[in-house]
Design a protein around this motif. Structure first.
Motif, PDB file in Angstrom:
ATOM      1  N   PHE A 432     -68.407  36.090  22.910  1.00  0.00           N
ATOM      2  CA  PHE A 432     -68.968  35.976  21.562  1.00  0.00           C
ATOM      3  C   PHE A 432     -67.939  35.601  20.498  1.00  0.00           C
ATOM      4  N   PHE A 433     -66.734  35.227  20.904  1.00  0.00           N
ATOM      5  CA  PHE A 433     -65.689  35.024  19.907  1.00  0.00           C
ATOM      6  C   PHE A 433     -65.972  33.837  18.970  1.00  0.00           C
ATOM      7  N   PRO A 434     -66.575  32.715  19.421  1.00  0.00           N
ATOM      8  CA  PRO A 434     -66.847  31.647  18.446  1.00  0.00           C
ATOM      9  C   PRO A 434     -67.829  32.089  17.361  1.00  0.00           C
ATOM     10  N   PHE A 435     -68.897  32.801  17.771  1.00  0.00           N
ATOM     11  CA  PHE A 435     -69.892  33.231  16.792  1.00  0.00           C
ATOM     12  C   PHE A 435     -69.295  34.230  15.813  1.00  0.00           C
ATOM     13  N   ILE A 436     -68.527  35.177  16.322  1.00  0.00           N
ATOM     14  CA  ILE A 436     -67.901  36.179  15.449  1.00  0.00           C
ATOM     15  C   ILE A 436     -66.907  35.513  14.501  1.00  0.00           C
ATOM     16  N   THR A 437     -66.132  34.572  15.028  1.00  0.00           N
ATOM     17  CA  THR A 437     -65.112  33.908  14.213  1.00  0.00           C
ATOM     18  C   THR A 437     -65.729  33.107  13.078  1.00  0.00           C
ATOM     19  N   VAL A 438     -66.721  32.267  13.402  1.00  0.00           N
ATOM     20  CA  VAL A 438     -67.302  31.433  12.350  1.00  0.00           C
ATOM     21  C   VAL A 438     -68.117  32.271  11.364  1.00  0.00           C
ATOM     22  N   SER A 439     -68.714  33.364  11.823  1.00  0.00           N
ATOM     23  CA  SER A 439     -69.462  34.229  10.911  1.00  0.00           C
ATOM     24  C   SER A 439     -68.524  34.869   9.895  1.00  0.00           C
ATOM     25  N   CYS A 440     -67.369  35.319  10.359  1.00  0.00           N
ATOM     26  CA  CYS A 440     -66.386  35.892   9.437  1.00  0.00           C
ATOM     27  C   CYS A 440     -65.882  34.843   8.452  1.00  0.00           C
ATOM     28  N   ALA A 441     -65.632  33.633   8.956  1.00  0.00           N
ATOM     29  CA  ALA A 441     -65.157  32.554   8.074  1.00  0.00           C
ATOM     30  C   ALA A 441     -66.215  32.169   7.055  1.00  0.00           C
ATOM     31  N   ALA A 442     -67.487  32.199   7.472  1.00  0.00           N
ATOM     32  CA  ALA A 442     -68.568  31.839   6.552  1.00  0.00           C
ATOM     33  C   ALA A 442     -68.744  32.866   5.448  1.00  0.00           C
ATOM     34  N   LEU A 443     -68.366  34.111   5.722  1.00  0.00           N
ATOM     35  CA  LEU A 443     -68.543  35.191   4.748  1.00  0.00           C
ATOM     36  C   LEU A 443     -67.343  35.367   3.832  1.00  0.00           C
ATOM     37  N   LEU A 444     -66.291  34.593   4.036  1.00  0.00           N
ATOM     38  CA  LEU A 444     -65.110  34.716   3.183  1.00  0.00           C
ATOM     39  C   LEU A 444     -65.473  34.396   1.733  1.00  0.00           C
ATOM     40  N   PRO A 445     -64.983  35.196   0.793  1.00  0.00           N
ATOM     41  CA  PRO A 445     -65.316  34.967  -0.626  1.00  0.00           C
ATOM     42  C   PRO A 445     -64.484  33.829  -1.221  1.00  0.00           C
ATOM     43  N   VAL A 446     -64.791  32.615  -0.806  1.00  0.00           N
ATOM     44  CA  VAL A 446     -64.058  31.447  -1.301  1.00  0.00           C
ATOM     45  C   VAL A 446     -64.745  30.943  -2.556  1.00  0.00           C
ATOM     46  N   PRO A 447     -64.045  30.906  -3.697  1.00  0.00           N
ATOM     47  CA  PRO A 447     -64.677  30.421  -4.927  1.00  0.00           C
ATOM     48  C   PRO A 447     -64.918  28.911  -4.860  1.00  0.00           C
ATOM     49  N   TYR A 448     -66.093  28.503  -5.305  1.00  0.00           N
ATOM     50  CA  TYR A 448     -66.409  27.076  -5.372  1.00  0.00           C
ATOM     51  C   TYR A 448     -67.521  26.870  -6.371  1.00  0.00           C
ATOM     52  N   ASP A 449     -67.566  25.661  -6.904  1.00  0.00           N
ATOM     53  CA  ASP A 449     -68.590  25.293  -7.865  1.00  0.00           C
ATOM     54  C   ASP A 449     -69.837  24.815  -7.119  1.00  0.00           C
ATOM     55  N   LYS A 450     -70.964  25.489  -7.320  1.00  0.00           N
ATOM     56  CA  LYS A 450     -72.179  25.168  -6.562  1.00  0.00           C
ATOM     57  C   LYS A 450     -72.651  23.746  -6.818  1.00  0.00           C
ATOM     58  N   LYS A 451     -72.578  23.306  -8.068  1.00  0.00           N
ATOM     59  CA  LYS A 451     -73.030  21.952  -8.372  1.00  0.00           C
ATOM     60  C   LYS A 451     -72.164  20.914  -7.684  1.00  0.00           C
ATOM     61  N   GLU A 452     -70.853  21.156  -7.718  1.00  0.00           N
ATOM     62  CA  GLU A 452     -69.941  20.221  -7.064  1.00  0.00           C
ATOM     63  C   GLU A 452     -70.156  20.218  -5.557  1.00  0.00           C
ATOM     64  N   ALA A 453     -70.340  21.414  -4.971  1.00  0.00           N
ATOM     65  CA  ALA A 453     -70.541  21.511  -3.524  1.00  0.00           C
ATOM     66  C   ALA A 453     -71.814  20.803  -3.102  1.00  0.00           C
ATOM     67  N   ARG A 454     -72.892  20.984  -3.886  1.00  0.00           N
ATOM     68  CA  ARG A 454     -74.156  20.373  -3.498  1.00  0.00           C
ATOM     69  C   ARG A 454     -74.091  18.859  -3.611  1.00  0.00           C
ATOM     70  N   ASN A 455     -73.446  18.366  -4.673  1.00  0.00           N
ATOM     71  CA  ASN A 455     -73.309  16.917  -4.805  1.00  0.00           C
ATOM     72  C   ASN A 455     -72.513  16.332  -3.660  1.00  0.00           C
ATOM     73  N   GLY A 456     -71.487  17.053  -3.234  1.00  0.00           N
ATOM     74  CA  GLY A 456     -70.690  16.577  -2.110  1.00  0.00           C
ATOM     75  C   GLY A 456     -71.488  16.565  -0.833  1.00  0.00           C
ATOM     76  N   ASP A 457     -72.297  17.608  -0.612  1.00  0.00           N
ATOM     77  CA  ASP A 457     -73.124  17.673   0.587  1.00  0.00           C
ATOM     78  C   ASP A 457     -74.180  16.573   0.576  1.00  0.00           C
ATOM     79  N   ARG A 458     -74.723  16.269  -0.606  1.00  0.00           N
ATOM     80  CA  ARG A 458     -75.749  15.226  -0.679  1.00  0.00           C
ATOM     81  C   ARG A 458     -75.188  13.871  -0.303  1.00  0.00           C
ATOM     82  N   GLN A 459     -73.939  13.639  -0.710  1.00  0.00           N
ATOM     83  CA  GLN A 459     -73.341  12.361  -0.388  1.00  0.00           C
ATOM     84  C   GLN A 459     -73.084  12.224   1.099  1.00  0.00           C
ATOM     85  N   ASN A 460     -72.894  13.349   1.779  1.00  0.00           N
ATOM     86  CA  ASN A 460     -72.553  13.304   3.189  1.00  0.00           C
ATOM     87  C   ASN A 460     -73.714  13.618   4.098  1.00  0.00           C
TER      88      ASN A 460
END
Length: 465
Positions: A432-460
């Protein structure tokens, strides 16, 4: 022709139903010659082009699926077209997607009941493509009639429809011989521009012929290489071999990569083949870039180099099943507001249901949604530290390539194994190490601008298998 297909299947070890589809796809080349030269838009009425391509497509459908299954598909498109005529445009897109997804879901469930775990080329495959097409039409009509110009993004402005297409146009769009069996699904606007020839800035056969050599022959050569690789490697490494208990973890990780590569190669073959055919016919032409070079991207459904050698999650997943990713972006991601539901989760969830109801699909797509968030977090935390020199940048690229593919293979193997028991067994082999690893990484409190992130995701774009 059935004895011919039976004998050819015996010599090639390819199931008859899949072989029949492949042969019909290759017939797209000589039919493309007839369509291009005999029914060229410069000297042929648009209606006649629609009739020709639809008639051949329906004949292909009858040869593959028979009268009953084709009748089911016809009933699906018939109801969707009736809704375009009768349902108010403010709601027609909602009615259409609910009906189409429900219809297709019933087909998926029926297929699971009669052939659980098997894969036969039946009407469920084209029904998935029809779902994309009928919903794209409904959303384009909604955008063109029920929405104000300021409410639309640039893509929606270009692809909107101001009136309901004719029944002949609708049938041609859904059942034309060069996209009905294996896609891809372009928009109605792109298809109509192709049929009347307006997608070419110049309609001379000389100009078109000079531009299609690599988009046609190059894609065909790539497709042949891919199917040869699949046939050779798949015989040595079947999918269930990943569950043998006597493998070490490093060996299992390597084996997963080999299995998924040969499985992807089968899809590469089909998608590159239909891209080649549609490029020859002209549907794949998307215009000219700023330098005046032709762009062949309308029917591009895969970028194998990005998928195999992409150094991050985003590059890999946006290179796979490109037109389905665009479909999800057009009807889901760009239309879901941030709030109680994430646009990313909504798109992954829609993609999962669109594929069917095998438990392995949901193991795969749940992992994918978490991986997408984790990859963004880790990229923001680490990437700038390794771009201090060319050497460190190369090291970073190699490491992220290995990690991205290891994590993706962990999830994608579930898509192939299908059942809960097999998926759970595989995850236990991985501790289960890949699932545990990516889940922990996904929950990291990384600050980001939601509008900027969404625009970037839309382009990609968004991921879809």
């Amino acid at each position: 022709m059935e004895p011919f297909f039976q004998q050819l299947s015996h010599h090639t070890s390819v199931p008859v139903d899949q072989l029949r589809c492949i042969v019909l796809l290759f017939l797209g080349y000589p039919l493309g010659v007839v369509y291009h030269y005999g029914f060229h838009p410069d000297h042929t009425h648009v209606a006649l082009r629609h009739v020709f391509t639809t008639s051949i497509g329906l004949l292909f459908g009858l040869m593959c699926f028979g009268w009953v299954q084709m009748g089911i598909l016809f009933s699906m498109t018939g109801v969707c077209y009736t809704m375009l005529l009768l349902v108010p445009t403010k709601m027609v897109h909602i009615y259409t997607i609910v009906f189409a997804m429900t219809f297709m879901s019933v087909a998926h469930i029926y297929q699971m009941m009669v052939d659980y775990g098997g894969w036969h080329f039946d009407f469920t495959a084209p029904s998935m493509l029809i779902v994309q097409r009928v919903t794209l039409v409904a959303f384009a009509l909604h955008d063109g009639v029920a929405c104000k110009e300021v409410e639309l993004n640039e893509d929606q402005k270009q692809m909107k429809l101001m009136e309901v297409p004719s029944l002949l146009e609708y049938w041609s769009y859904n059942y034309n011989f060069h996209t009905f069996l294996a896609g891809p699904a372009c928009t109605m606007k792109e298809y109509l521009n192709f049929v009347d020839g307006s997608n070419f800035t110049t309609k001379t056969s000389k100009r078109i012929g000079s531009d299609v050599k690599y988009p046609v022959l190059g894609r065909l050569a790539e497709a042949v290489v891919c199917i040869v690789l699949h046939q050779v490697i798949s015989a040595q490494y079947p999918i269930d071999s990943i569950l043998k208990p006597d493998y070490s973890l490093p060996t299992r990780i390597l084996l997963a990569h080999i299995i998924i590569f040969h499985t992807r190669s089968r899809f590469y073959f089909v998608w590159l083949l239909v891209e080649s055919i549609n490029n020859y016919i002209g549907l794949g032409f998307g215009g000219y870039d700023k330098e005046g070079k032709p762009v062949w991207d309308v029917c591009k459904n895969v970028r194998p180099w990005d998928v195999e050698f992409g150094t991050n999650f985003r590059t890999v997943v946006t290179g796979w099943n490109v037109t389905t990713s665009l479909w999800l972006r057009k009807i889901s991601y760009n239309r879901v507001s941030y709030g109680w539901i994430s646009p990313t989760l909504a798109s992954w969830g829609l993609s999962a249901v669109w594929h069917g109801f095998y438990p392995g699909y949901y193991f795969c797509f749940l992992s994918g949604a978490i991986m997408q968030r984790a990859s963004v977090n880790m990229r923001r935390l680490l990437r700038h530290h390794f771009h201090t020199s060319e050497t460190w940048k190369r090291i970073y690229d190699v490491v992220t390539w290995a990690i991205s593919h290891t994590m993706l293979n962990y999830g994608v193997m579930c898509f192939l194994l299908l059942s809960v028991e097999k998926c759970w067994m595989l995850w236990k082999f991985y501790y289960f190490f890949p699932f545990i690893t990516v889940s922990c990484a996904a929950l990291l409190p990384v600050p980001y601008d939601k509008k900027e992130a969404r625009n970037g995701d839309r382009q990609n774009g968004v991921k879809a298998q």
